[in-house]
Design a protein around this motif. Structure first.
Motif, mmCIF file in Angstrom:
data_model
loop_
_atom_site.group_PDB
_atom_site.id
_atom_site.type_symbol
_atom_site.label_atom_id
_atom_site.label_comp_id
_atom_site.label_asym_id
_atom_site.label_seq_id
_atom_site.Cartn_x
_atom_site.Cartn_y
_atom_site.Cartn_z
ATOM 1 N N ARG A 151 62.540 49.213 -2.268
ATOM 2 C CA ARG A 151 61.125 49.031 -1.935
ATOM 3 C C ARG A 151 60.268 49.084 -3.193
ATOM 4 N N THR A 152 60.586 50.017 -4.099
ATOM 5 C CA THR A 152 59.829 50.135 -5.342
ATOM 6 C C THR A 152 59.990 48.893 -6.211
ATOM 7 N N GLN A 153 61.210 48.375 -6.296
ATOM 8 C CA GLN A 153 61.446 47.186 -7.103
ATOM 9 C C GLN A 153 60.763 45.953 -6.511
ATOM 10 N N LEU A 154 60.734 45.847 -5.191
ATOM 11 C CA LEU A 154 60.041 44.712 -4.554
ATOM 12 C C LEU A 154 58.541 44.780 -4.797
ATOM 13 N N GLU A 155 57.967 45.984 -4.692
ATOM 14 C CA GLU A 155 56.538 46.137 -4.953
ATOM 15 C C GLU A 155 56.210 45.805 -6.402
ATOM 16 N N ALA A 156 57.102 46.212 -7.327
ATOM 17 C CA ALA A 156 56.861 45.922 -8.740
ATOM 18 C C ALA A 156 56.994 44.433 -9.036
ATOM 19 N N SER A 157 57.890 43.745 -8.322
ATOM 20 C CA SER A 157 58.085 42.309 -8.563
ATOM 21 C C SER A 157 56.869 41.500 -8.126
ATOM 22 N N TYR A 158 56.125 41.993 -7.131
ATOM 23 C CA TYR A 158 54.920 41.296 -6.701
ATOM 24 C C TYR A 158 53.802 41.431 -7.732
ATOM 25 N N ILE A 159 53.853 42.539 -8.501
ATOM 26 C CA ILE A 159 52.784 42.786 -9.474
ATOM 27 C C ILE A 159 53.104 42.113 -10.808
ATOM 28 N N THR A 160 54.317 42.348 -11.304
ATOM 29 C CA THR A 160 54.721 41.781 -12.594
ATOM 30 C C THR A 160 55.985 40.957 -12.409
ATOM 31 N N PRO A 161 56.027 39.710 -12.860
ATOM 32 C CA PRO A 161 57.243 38.892 -12.708
ATOM 33 C C PRO A 161 58.424 39.438 -13.504
ATOM 34 N N GLU A 162 58.167 40.230 -14.576
ATOM 35 C CA GLU A 162 59.263 40.765 -15.391
ATOM 36 C C GLU A 162 60.134 41.727 -14.590
ATOM 37 N N ASP A 180 68.904 45.198 -6.370
ATOM 38 C CA ASP A 180 70.141 45.783 -5.862
ATOM 39 C C ASP A 180 70.193 47.249 -6.277
ATOM 40 N N ALA A 181 70.063 48.158 -5.310
ATOM 41 C CA ALA A 181 69.979 49.586 -5.611
ATOM 42 C C ALA A 181 71.278 50.117 -6.209
ATOM 43 N N GLU A 182 72.405 49.641 -5.713
ATOM 44 C CA GLU A 182 73.675 50.144 -6.235
ATOM 45 C C GLU A 182 73.888 49.706 -7.683
ATOM 46 N N SER A 183 73.496 48.488 -8.032
ATOM 47 C CA SER A 183 73.601 48.028 -9.421
ATOM 48 C C SER A 183 72.701 48.838 -10.335
ATOM 49 N N LEU A 184 71.508 49.176 -9.847
ATOM 50 C CA LEU A 184 70.606 50.013 -10.637
ATOM 51 C C LEU A 184 71.157 51.420 -10.807
ATOM 52 N N LEU A 185 71.829 51.945 -9.777
ATOM 53 C CA LEU A 185 72.461 53.263 -9.899
ATOM 54 C C LEU A 185 73.562 53.234 -10.953
ATOM 55 N N ILE A 186 74.386 52.201 -10.932
ATOM 56 C CA ILE A 186 75.471 52.088 -11.922
ATOM 57 C C ILE A 186 74.889 51.971 -13.329
ATOM 58 N N GLN A 187 73.808 51.165 -13.474
ATOM 59 C CA GLN A 187 73.177 51.016 -14.782
ATOM 60 C C GLN A 187 72.582 52.334 -15.258
ATOM 61 N N ALA A 188 71.980 53.089 -14.340
ATOM 62 C CA ALA A 188 71.395 54.381 -14.708
ATOM 63 C C ALA A 188 72.469 55.361 -15.165
ATOM 64 N N VAL A 189 73.582 55.411 -14.453
ATOM 65 C CA VAL A 189 74.664 56.330 -14.837
ATOM 66 C C VAL A 189 75.250 55.928 -16.183
ATOM 67 N N GLU A 190 75.407 54.612 -16.415
ATOM 68 C CA GLU A 190 75.937 54.157 -17.705
ATOM 69 C C GLU A 190 74.987 54.519 -18.846
ATOM 70 N N ASN A 191 73.684 54.428 -18.606
ATOM 71 C CA ASN A 191 72.715 54.773 -19.648
ATOM 72 C C ASN A 191 72.667 56.268 -19.920
ATOM 73 N N CYS A 192 73.007 57.084 -18.937
ATOM 74 C CA CYS A 192 72.915 58.538 -19.078
ATOM 75 C C CYS A 192 74.217 59.175 -19.557
ATOM 76 N N ARG A 193 75.276 58.405 -19.639
ATOM 77 C CA ARG A 193 76.573 58.979 -20.009
ATOM 78 C C ARG A 193 76.580 59.477 -21.452
ATOM 79 N N PRO A 194 76.861 60.765 -21.681
ATOM 80 C CA PRO A 194 77.006 61.248 -23.063
ATOM 81 C C PRO A 194 78.418 60.966 -23.579
ATOM 82 N N LEU A 195 78.522 60.778 -24.875
ATOM 83 C CA LEU A 195 79.817 60.517 -25.497
ATOM 84 C C LEU A 195 80.428 61.775 -26.101
#
Length: 215
Positions: A96-107, A114-129
């Motif tokens: 819902r948040t992403q749809l509302e943001a897409s109506y305001i800004t095309p970027e 896709d919520a699951e893809s965003l979850l995977i991307q978030a976990v990948e960005n937060c992974r410490p090495l």
């Protein structure tokens, strides 16, 4: 009394270690991608006994490894139904948040809904090495940077996301707080990203003690 207590504790520990399958049974490979990439190994295991797959092991679009682990980490006191419901509400809030943001800004539309893809991307960005481990040498404790395994890095990423969402205002529901943390991490900013960067800076400043890991 103490002897009987020790016997019961030992029996409980043995029961925890026991399995219905003998040790020579191999784990099942149920993912389609893994089956295609491990054809040689599958042909070698064709005459070996295989363990039964778990109830939550299925190769469908509704089942994801990271999503299932996040549900397990949310679960408290065996409330699996409640944790799944919270995860569904979190995904709904993200979309819902992403749809509302897409109506305001095309970027924002380029990032997808896709919520699951965003979850995977978030976990990948937060992974410490790396992580800091306290090692004592010559009566002095040093904080030594040590590489993390993939399993531990994924665990820390999801743990930090949940901790950050639970530290926010209690008047806001957990799905809403978790959705905002996932979106911030997926876009490369937020408290969890700052925590990861701070850990990386500490490991970088203590790299001179890295040789104590083998000494």
């Amino acid at each position: 009394m103490s002897w009987s207590k020790n016997v019961s504790n030992n029996a409980w520990r043995c029961g925890r270690l026991m399995s219905m399958y003998p040790r020579h049974y191999v784990n099942p490979i149920y993912q389609r991608d893994a089956q295609c990439s491990k054809r040689v190994e599958l042909s070698r295991l064709s005459h070996m006994p295989i363990k039964g797959a778990l109830n939550n092991s299925s190769d469908t679009i509704f089942n994801g490894e990271i999503k299932q682990k996040m549900i397990n980490y949310i679960t408290k006191n065996g409330e699996g139904f409640l944790s799944r419901k919270l995860m569904v509400q979190t995904f709904e809030m993200i979309k819902r948040t992403q749809l509302e943001a897409s109506y305001i800004t095309p970027e924002a539309n380029e990032r997808g809904t896709d919520a699951e893809s965003l979850l995977i991307q978030a976990v990948e960005n937060c992974r410490p090495l790396l992580q800091l481990s306290s090692i004592k040498r010559g009566g002095v404790k040093y904080h030594v940077p040590i590489p993390l395994t993939n399993k531990k890095s994924y665990f820390l990423a999801m743990k930090w996301l949940l901790e950050a969402s639970r530290e926010k205002d209690r008047k806001v529901s957990l799905p809403e707080k978790l959705a905002w943390e996932i979106l911030d991490a997926a876009h490369g900013h937020g408290r969890v990203i700052k925590k990861k960067e701070e850990l990386n800076r500490q490991c970088e400043s203590n790299r001179a003690y890295a040789h104590y890991r083998w000494s």
